[in-house]
Design a protein around this motif. Structure first.
Motif, PDB file in Angstrom:
ATOM      1  N   THR A 130       0.148 -14.988 -21.911  1.00 54.35           N
ATOM      2  CA  THR A 130       1.300 -15.313 -22.759  1.00 54.35           C
ATOM      3  C   THR A 130       2.041 -16.588 -22.366  1.00 54.35           C
ATOM      4  O   THR A 130       3.176 -16.783 -22.771  1.00 54.35           O
ATOM      5  CB  THR A 130       2.350 -14.176 -22.823  1.00 54.35           C
ATOM      6  OG1 THR A 130       3.089 -14.150 -21.600  1.00 54.35           O
ATOM      7  CG2 THR A 130       1.715 -12.843 -23.064  1.00 54.35           C
TER       8      THR A 130
ATOM      9  N   ASP B 107      -2.982 -23.437 -25.363  1.00 53.73           N
ATOM     10  CA  ASP B 107      -2.488 -22.385 -26.244  1.00 53.73           C
ATOM     11  C   ASP B 107      -1.932 -22.990 -27.540  1.00 53.73           C
ATOM     12  O   ASP B 107      -2.128 -22.447 -28.623  1.00 53.73           O
ATOM     13  CB  ASP B 107      -1.399 -21.601 -25.503  1.00 53.73           C
ATOM     14  CG  ASP B 107      -1.040 -20.316 -26.226  1.00 53.73           C
ATOM     15  OD1 ASP B 107      -1.961 -19.648 -26.696  1.00 53.73           O
ATOM     16  OD2 ASP B 107       0.158 -20.013 -26.322  1.00 53.73           O
TER      17      ASP B 107
ATOM     18  N   SER C 114      -3.021 -19.244 -20.494  1.00 53.91           N
ATOM     19  CA  SER C 114      -2.632 -18.922 -21.870  1.00 53.91           C
ATOM     20  C   SER C 114      -2.991 -17.472 -22.199  1.00 53.91           C
ATOM     21  O   SER C 114      -2.457 -16.901 -23.135  1.00 53.91           O
ATOM     22  CB  SER C 114      -3.308 -19.876 -22.853  1.00 53.91           C
ATOM     23  OG  SER C 114      -4.688 -19.635 -22.875  1.00 53.91           O
ATOM     24  N   THR C 115      -3.879 -16.866 -21.404  1.00 52.67           N
ATOM     25  CA  THR C 115      -4.236 -15.471 -21.679  1.00 52.67           C
ATOM     26  C   THR C 115      -3.154 -14.507 -21.221  1.00 52.67           C
ATOM     27  O   THR C 115      -3.213 -13.331 -21.524  1.00 52.67           O
ATOM     28  CB  THR C 115      -5.554 -15.078 -20.989  1.00 52.67           C
ATOM     29  OG1 THR C 115      -5.378 -15.178 -19.575  1.00 52.67           O
ATOM     30  CG2 THR C 115      -6.691 -15.967 -21.415  1.00 52.67           C
TER      31      THR C 115
ATOM     32  N   ALA D  76       5.906 -14.223 -17.141  1.00 52.77           N
ATOM     33  CA  ALA D  76       4.488 -14.410 -16.827  1.00 52.77           C
ATOM     34  C   ALA D  76       4.252 -15.544 -15.833  1.00 52.77           C
ATOM     35  O   ALA D  76       3.312 -15.483 -15.047  1.00 52.77           O
ATOM     36  CB  ALA D  76       3.709 -14.679 -18.114  1.00 52.77           C
TER      37      ALA D  76
ATOM     38  N   ARG E 221      -2.840 -22.220 -31.451  1.00 47.67           N
ATOM     39  CA  ARG E 221      -1.878 -21.828 -32.477  1.00 47.67           C
ATOM     40  C   ARG E 221      -2.004 -22.714 -33.713  1.00 47.67           C
ATOM     41  O   ARG E 221      -1.981 -22.228 -34.844  1.00 47.67           O
ATOM     42  CB  ARG E 221      -0.447 -21.977 -31.957  1.00 47.67           C
ATOM     43  CG  ARG E 221      -0.013 -20.814 -31.125  1.00 47.67           C
ATOM     44  CD  ARG E 221       1.164 -21.244 -30.279  1.00 47.67           C
ATOM     45  NE  ARG E 221       1.435 -20.232 -29.292  1.00 47.67           N
ATOM     46  CZ  ARG E 221       2.414 -19.344 -29.415  1.00 47.67           C
ATOM     47  NH1 ARG E 221       3.200 -19.385 -30.456  1.00 47.67           N
ATOM     48  NH2 ARG E 221       2.604 -18.443 -28.495  1.00 47.67           N
TER      49      ARG E 221
END
Lengths: 258, 254
Positions: free
Chosen positions: A206, A212, A203-204, A126, A216
């Protein structure tokens, strides 16, 4: 010292200290002791910082030609550069990231020679898409700013340099570019701060950045405010560093000519 | 007060009659297809409803479905408004502090999905060095972290995004709940992939399945456990499951 400790400041410091003490004692911070979250936070912080630095550097490097051709280039170069800036500035960054990652990025695997190439292990991840999207964003915004900066360098100086017989690239390197960059330096500081706050968008797709990680922790522990507060403090600390860095940078450049 | 005393006396006198009163089965009022949902005419239908009537018949109980708000379903049980919870409630320690559970009646296993013909197996060796997609902060993510340390983990905000990347070939496998996997495989983009099998069970991470919820110490527990075992044994359970699912949702044996 007296000057530093005037009444307004003392009150502000007292309020801040009270707030911090309240946060430490009345909120839940036990998750900070979990080594799993500690290593995740360090990795996330590192991810955010390198993403910011790399995309600012690449973006600015791209912005120089994009700004220059708009200010002084031939029309067939100026026009595409202007379109590029308009498109980047006129569309949401989140959409650009998703178009690159879930759009173009998901077409690559269906092209056999890409899939079989040595670059595939990188292309299937990514971060390359995030780097490209964020860099293009900087290039679009800064290209526009640099266009104005290149234009505002007094024409007389360039003509004088030409009259002295200076080669064209030397004029660009020694007279045109430094003055343009100096003009935009304060805005680059601001752009870097804005760019920092664009990084959570990755973070969208991955990528585990510091934003992010906070998410979590929240989902795992059901602790809501504490990770977000820490996240806010982290972003503010990085912002403070950026501001200081650019202050120092600006002080090293000779003050504005003109 | 008088009336209450009268009722109490009556229930003492006619103890057997009180026992024969229908059992109120609490089902979350929110639809949860294909397990429990009201149909157009307001009747509750679904896999759990079918199983319930089978279990009640086996145990010779008269059961009445009582829709109850999910967030108040445990208090409702303990207050006596309902007698049993049957609402896909996962057995866990937190809930066991306030109520009892029967044996599980389903436990959807966690499955591995991969591209057709990839040769991937749902084992640590079969996924060695592969990129696995999961939804962030799910039991599946925790499972992959614990059991597949030699695979690369990629966490997605939603499961749909992980399927998209699996279909595109950017990740090698997706680890998810088997029902969800089966649903995706039925769709058009799901044609790329197949269910390569369930992962080995780990009750600590994946949970102990779904059971009936009961008041603490309720002797109904034995009755219901026996009834569950009976419908399992005589094939009725499988017959009901076939109506709704293409996979076995009972999961690993206890």
């Amino acid at each position: 010292m007296r000057d530093f400790l005037n009444l307004r400041r003392v009150i502000m410091i007292a309020i801040a200290a009270a707030l911090v003490t309240w946060c430490i004692y009345s909120l839940r911070w036990d998750w900070l002791a979990n080594p799993k979250y500690q290593s995740m936070m360090l990795r996330g912080l590192w991810q955010t910082i390198w993403m910011l630095v790399v995309t600012m550097v690449i973006g600015f490097a791209l912005a120089i030609p994009i700004g220059f051709v708009q200010a002084a280039g031939p029309r067939w170069l100026a026009w595409p550069a202007r379109v590029f800036c308009s498109v980047i500035r006129g569309t949401p960054l989140l959409m650009q990231i998703w178009l690159l990652y879930y759009g173009i990025g998901s077409l690559f695997p269906s092209i056999p020679w890409i899939r079989d190439s040595a670059f595939w292990p990188i292309l299937r991840q990514a971060w390359p898409y995030a780097v490209v999207a964020l860099s293009l964003s900087v290039a679009g915004y800064e290209g526009e700013v640099l266009r104005g900066a290149f234009k505002s360098v007094p024409h007389g100086q360039l003509e004088a340099a030409r009259a002295m017989g200076m080669p064209r690239f030397t004029i660009f390197r020694r007279i045109w570019l430094p003055q343009a960059v100096q003009r935009v330096l304060p805005t680059i500081g601001g752009e870097t701060v804005l760019q920092l706050k664009s990084t959570p968008l990755i973070s969208t797709i991955t990528i585990m950045d510091i934003y992010d990680v906070a998410g979590r922790v929240r989902r795992d522990t059901l602790v809501v405010y504490e990770p977000l507060l820490l996240l806010a403090v982290t972003y503010m600390a990085i912002t403070a560093l950026i501001v200081l860095l650019f202050k120092w940078f600006e002080s090293r450049f000779p003050s504005k000519v003109a | 007060m008088k009336k209450l005393a009268l009722v109490a006396a009556a229930s003492l006198l006619f103890g057997t009659a009180a026992l024969a009163a229908p059992l109120k089965i609490g089902v979350a009022a929110e639809p949860y297809p294909p397990f429990t949902s009201p149909d157009a005419s307001g009747n509750w239908v679904g896999w759990e409803i079918d199983l319930l009537s089978a279990v009640c018949k086996k145990a010779a109980l008269e059961c009445v479905i009582t829709p109850t708000a999910w967030d108040g379903i445990i208090p409702a049980l303990n207050a006596g408004q309902i007698d049993v919870i049957m609402s896909s409630m996962t057995i866990n320690e937190e809930r066991e502090k306030s109520i009892d559970f029967t044996d599980k009646y389903y436990n959807t296993p966690t499955a591995v999905m991969a591209a057709k013909g990839s040769g991937i197996l749902p084992t640590p060796e079969g996924l060695n060095g592969k990129i696995i997609g999961v939804q962030v902060s799910t039991i599946q993510e925790a499972y992959v972290q614990a059991h597949f340390p030699d695979s690369e983990l990629k966490s997605y905000q939603t499961s749909d995004e992980s399927y998209q990347d699996l279909a595109a070939g950017r990740i090698d496998a997706v680890v998810a709940d088997s029902i969800v996997v089966a649903d995706f495989l039925k769709t058009e983009p799901g044609a790329c992939c197949e269910n390569v099998g369930n992962v080995a069970d780990d009750p600590v991470i994946l949970g102990r399945g779904v059971g009936f919820g009961l008041r603490k110490g309720d002797p109904l527990k034995e009755t219901l456990n026996k009834a569950i075992a009976d419908v399992r044994a005589d094939g009725e359970y499988d017959a009901i499951t076939k109506k709704y699912f293409t996979i076995d949702i009972y999961g690993p044996a206890n």
